[in-house]
Scaffold this active site. Sequence first.
Site, PDB file in Angstrom:
ATOM      1  NE  ARG A  51      42.023 -40.026  32.467  1.00  0.00           N
ATOM      2  CZ  ARG A  51      42.803 -39.125  32.930  1.00  0.00           C
ATOM      3  NH1 ARG A  51      42.424 -37.824  32.868  1.00  0.00           N
ATOM      4  NH2 ARG A  51      44.143 -39.495  33.500  1.00  0.00           N
ATOM      5  CB  THR A  79      50.385 -47.127  37.822  1.00  0.00           C
ATOM      6  OG1 THR A  79      51.210 -46.972  36.842  1.00  0.00           O
ATOM      7  CG2 THR A  79      51.312 -48.616  38.335  1.00  0.00           C
ATOM      8  CE  LYS A 107      49.728 -38.753  29.188  1.00  0.00           C
ATOM      9  NZ  LYS A 107      49.654 -39.980  28.592  1.00  0.00           N
ATOM     10  CE  LYS A 162      46.166 -39.102  37.344  1.00  0.00           C
ATOM     11  NZ  LYS A 162      46.189 -39.571  35.823  1.00  0.00           N
ATOM     12  CB  ALA A 210      42.152 -33.328  33.798  1.00  0.00           C
ATOM     13  CD1 TRP A 261      55.122 -49.108  38.320  1.00  0.00           C
ATOM     14  CD2 TRP A 261      56.988 -50.166  39.045  1.00  0.00           C
ATOM     15  NE1 TRP A 261      56.016 -49.229  37.196  1.00  0.00           N
ATOM     16  CE2 TRP A 261      57.228 -49.591  37.689  1.00  0.00           C
ATOM     17  CE3 TRP A 261      57.899 -50.941  39.872  1.00  0.00           C
ATOM     18  CZ2 TRP A 261      58.411 -50.027  37.299  1.00  0.00           C
ATOM     19  CZ3 TRP A 261      58.957 -51.124  39.214  1.00  0.00           C
ATOM     20  CH2 TRP A 261      59.275 -50.392  37.914  1.00  0.00           C
ATOM     21  CG  PHE A 317      59.388 -44.998  43.321  1.00  0.00           C
ATOM     22  CD1 PHE A 317      57.924 -44.513  42.982  1.00  0.00           C
ATOM     23  CD2 PHE A 317      59.951 -44.742  41.859  1.00  0.00           C
ATOM     24  CE1 PHE A 317      57.271 -44.098  41.861  1.00  0.00           C
ATOM     25  CE2 PHE A 317      59.107 -44.447  40.873  1.00  0.00           C
ATOM     26  CZ  PHE A 317      58.096 -44.076  40.784  1.00  0.00           C
ATOM     27  CG  PHE A 325      47.649 -33.852  34.493  1.00  0.00           C
ATOM     28  CD1 PHE A 325      48.556 -34.651  34.121  1.00  0.00           C
ATOM     29  CD2 PHE A 325      46.563 -33.201  33.674  1.00  0.00           C
ATOM     30  CE1 PHE A 325      48.706 -34.891  32.463  1.00  0.00           C
ATOM     31  CE2 PHE A 325      46.933 -33.426  32.061  1.00  0.00           C
ATOM     32  CZ  PHE A 325      48.070 -34.038  31.938  1.00  0.00           C
TER      33      PHE A 325
END
Lengths: 559, 559
Positions: A97, A76, A108, A74, A276, A412, A384, A304
């Site tokens: 954030r 990214t 994480k 997200k 969140a 990415w 991906f 999320f």
Amino acid sequence: MGEVKSDIEIARTAIKKPIYEIGARLGIPPEDLVPYGHDKAKVSAGFIARQREKKNGRLILVTAINPTPAGEGKTTTTVGLGDGLNRIGKKAVVCIREASLGPCFGVKGGAAGGGYSQVVPMEDINLHFTGDFHAITSAHNLLAALIDNHIYWGNAEGIDVRRIAWRRVMDMNDRALRHIVGSLGGVANGFPRETGFDITVASEVMAILCLSRDLKDLEARLGNIIVGYRRDRTPVFARDLKADGAMAVLLKDALQPNLVQTLENNPAFVHGGPFANIAHGCNSVMATTTALKLADYVVTEAGFGADLGAEKFFDIKCRKAGLKPDVAVVVATVRAMKMNGGVKKEDLGSENVEAVRKGCANLGRHVLNVKKFGVPAIVAINHFATDTQAEIQAVKDYVATLGAEAVLCRHWAQGSGGIEDLAHKVVELAEGGHAQFSPLYPDDMPLFQKIETIATEIYHAGEVIADKQVRDQLHAWEAQGYGNLPVCIAKTQYSFSTDPNLRGAPTGHTVPVREVRLSAGAGFVVVITGEIMTMPGLPSVPSSERIFLNDDGFIEGLF
Amino acid sequence: MGEVKSDIEIARTAIKKPIYEIGARLGIPPEDLVPYGHDKAKVSAGFIARQREKKNGRLILVTAINPTPAGEGKTTTTVGLGDGLNRIGKKAVVCIREASLGPCFGVKGGAAGGGYSQVVPMEDINLHFTGDFHAITSAHNLLAALIDNHIYWGNAEGIDVRRIAWRRVMDMNDRALRHIVGSLGGVANGFPRETGFDITVASEVMAILCLSRDLKDLEARLGNIIVGYRRDRTPVFARDLKADGAMAVLLKDALQPNLVQTLENNPAFVHGGPFANIAHGCNSVMATTTALKLADYVVTEAGFGADLGAEKFFDIKCRKAGLKPDVAVVVATVRAMKMNGGVKKEDLGSENVEAVRKGCANLGRHVLNVKKFGVPAIVAINHFATDTQAEIQAVKDYVATLGAEAVLCRHWAQGSGGIEDLAHKVVELAEGGHAQFSPLYPDDMPLFQKIETIATEIYHAGEVIADKQVRDQLHAWEAQGYGNLPVCIAKTQYSFSTDPNLRGAPTGHTVPVREVRLSAGAGFVVVITGEIMTMPGLPSVPSSERIFLNDDGFIEGLF
């Protein structure tokens, strides 16, 4: 696949521009940038105040499906889309954030994006950064100390020690502090009582910082914090303890948004609180409103999944700050679709179109939910290397049935060059003027009904259950004049339901409300559901074990 | 007396130079300064490493009598002397300690000096500054979380939960956290046990940061922290929990000294921990050794009184870092002499030569104590407007009987112009080569005997008493190879004795040792005496009640 560089390796080789140059791009003069090192700066409150009369740019929200261990990207995608919009000639700013320190040492990874769509300096951003969360911790705990001190010295306000609502906070995953008995050890240490610690991001002070328009607003909100109740149930406010002034002093610098840059040297504000699941989880109003004055496009995130992040962004942040989002981007990955479709993590590398199709239900509900707020949605498929053409097509076909579009994005691996398509489509949607934002429920709906509305409309639950104690508490707050506040639901991020193992798009489930907390300063009622914890723990092998300084003084293990 | 400006008013009107100019004065290139705002910077570790081969300047210690409510002005005199030395043509740098946030909201004023002898920006220095103490809090509490987490997940190291030696810390005066029971609330929260919080400055991590020579040394010391013991009494180290790498990462920036300036635009390092009552209370070795490479004269402070501050400076910091102080300045005031002589605070404005004479005993003992370390002493009389000529002469006459000199200093009111005399005398003493520094006791003295040596030689106590448990613990540490460490005595700052009300120069008193703690990473044994608390409390009317932001956004009430 060749050799893939880690996020930290990519970040370390970034050619950063001096932060004054980044600021200049936005018209911020050097004297209005307060540097923290050569690559971070706070934007002065004075500069921000002078932008008030300017026209706003367009606001794009990036949100996501429910997270899976496969990773969605997200942040990214938020960073990538910002770079992509700049690439196609729009003046765009990213608003994300800040990272919480605690989870960095748990499981994480970092919160600065990934691959070639990152904000830098990623190490700083993931660690102390400009000290905002430390300031929040200090302000929160000063109030806590003042409460116990007030009682110690005679309790002139008559606080009922059984009804103290203010806990303490620490920016650490420390389960041992969830529930404590403090003030033990004799007369000099006060009156023993049960209390506990939450993680800093769950602090009402964090929410206040994120929702405040300026320093005056901040101080007023701090004064409105309810620290507890007297025996007659009347609330005791932080201002009754004369705590608001000193708290505002501690938060003065933290309130100013932080400016950094993306790997492509585009400006990014990183300011305010994540999480969140247990907080409202949006970046600060100060950062977003400032960015809207300085750019044509502001790309912000709420996570999320959209059930938590977008709902709170719309119903709390946009409602309170008068923001009107133009487009919502829902991030999904083929891998996450497969996991939602029942594939195990170790099997994600193999093509499984059927599982993708099955797993799309989760994505679909988020897309439709977002539309309920009157905001047009578009899906970003974060690519991906293992995704197959057939799998990608399956997602696109599914999203088309919802009257929306899914766009493949390769930011990415490629940075802005991989996300031009999405950038163009977002501009088209935004400039088409389709958005007619309105929150999900009106201010004057009773509190419990607000919870039910979110549970049924967004989570597709069958019912909300709560003890009489919880319902009575909500009624009491309504009687005290707090009935017009929105609700901020704390819930597992892994499911639409309160059961983290229930993937996909469940319906008819039960939402058990465990506890409610009034954040009178922030201006919402926190509703804690299921087993969600406001102080996380660490896993059996914490990631801190792999974090160290290498012989060159660089940080290893943060990713 | 006319209108007297408050410290914060003086500080606010200071004309600060850009921090790059201050750095340039010391030969620090801009790329080796990490700015925090326009008036604060960290000096890069790389620059510091490159100074190793340079010659050292001279080291001047400023210490004081036991503090009284009248105020002595130790930091003020340190800053003033630095400005004075610059004024008379010496290249001088001031090295003082950072302020702890907690006491700012209690009774204590700022820690940035006073009058016209201050370091600026005083508001920042007294609040979050560059975040060093927040980093220490985080690193300390990460280790604490990792300990409980290790036990939660099976306790592979076999930590005896009754013998965990690592508490938690917070930079707040919060008596409610002194003694807690944590991990309550059921299976998910761990194994309930007694623990508590100290104030951050009392953390072993603070001491480690202050005593480390470089990042490698820091990491090694962090690994050496003893977090507790197994059932067989063998120690469990922080490195056994793989905590040292992540802790070093959290402290990487904090280890770099902070550069600011005095009101007269002279360079000042502000780095490391205060609180010589409960900690070792010296600024960082990194700051002092760096300053010695960059200046002819380095003026540093150790407080509160010389019984705590100077003793620990000599026996811990100088011993460990191989520093050789040239002169010690003992700060006294006529008012404090009077208080020591029995005058009440409200009567300090009236001349009372007899009380001054009587009160000089406290000063005299500090002067003689300092000489025991082979360091020549000089007394600075920090002038107050109410001092009379006869009173000042009484102090001078008394000090002359000790074979030392007392010099009147008016730096508070006049800045460097008021302290030229002292500056000249200090230079004369330093360049006379009189100093023959040696610590009070040898490394190989048994631990309890070290405590007795300080108690008798410095405090002039009659005896040290301690439970068998305490003595056995010291013997156990000696058997484990820690007998060669110095001791760091935690004691009230208000008296040579452990009774805060016993002013003057008491003899024959008893020093009760309540508790001993091994700081194996810092490299000393903490000896807690009397009623001293490692977590302070707040007073009945905390100063936080008077701290607020005025309409111009300036901080009021910090002084």
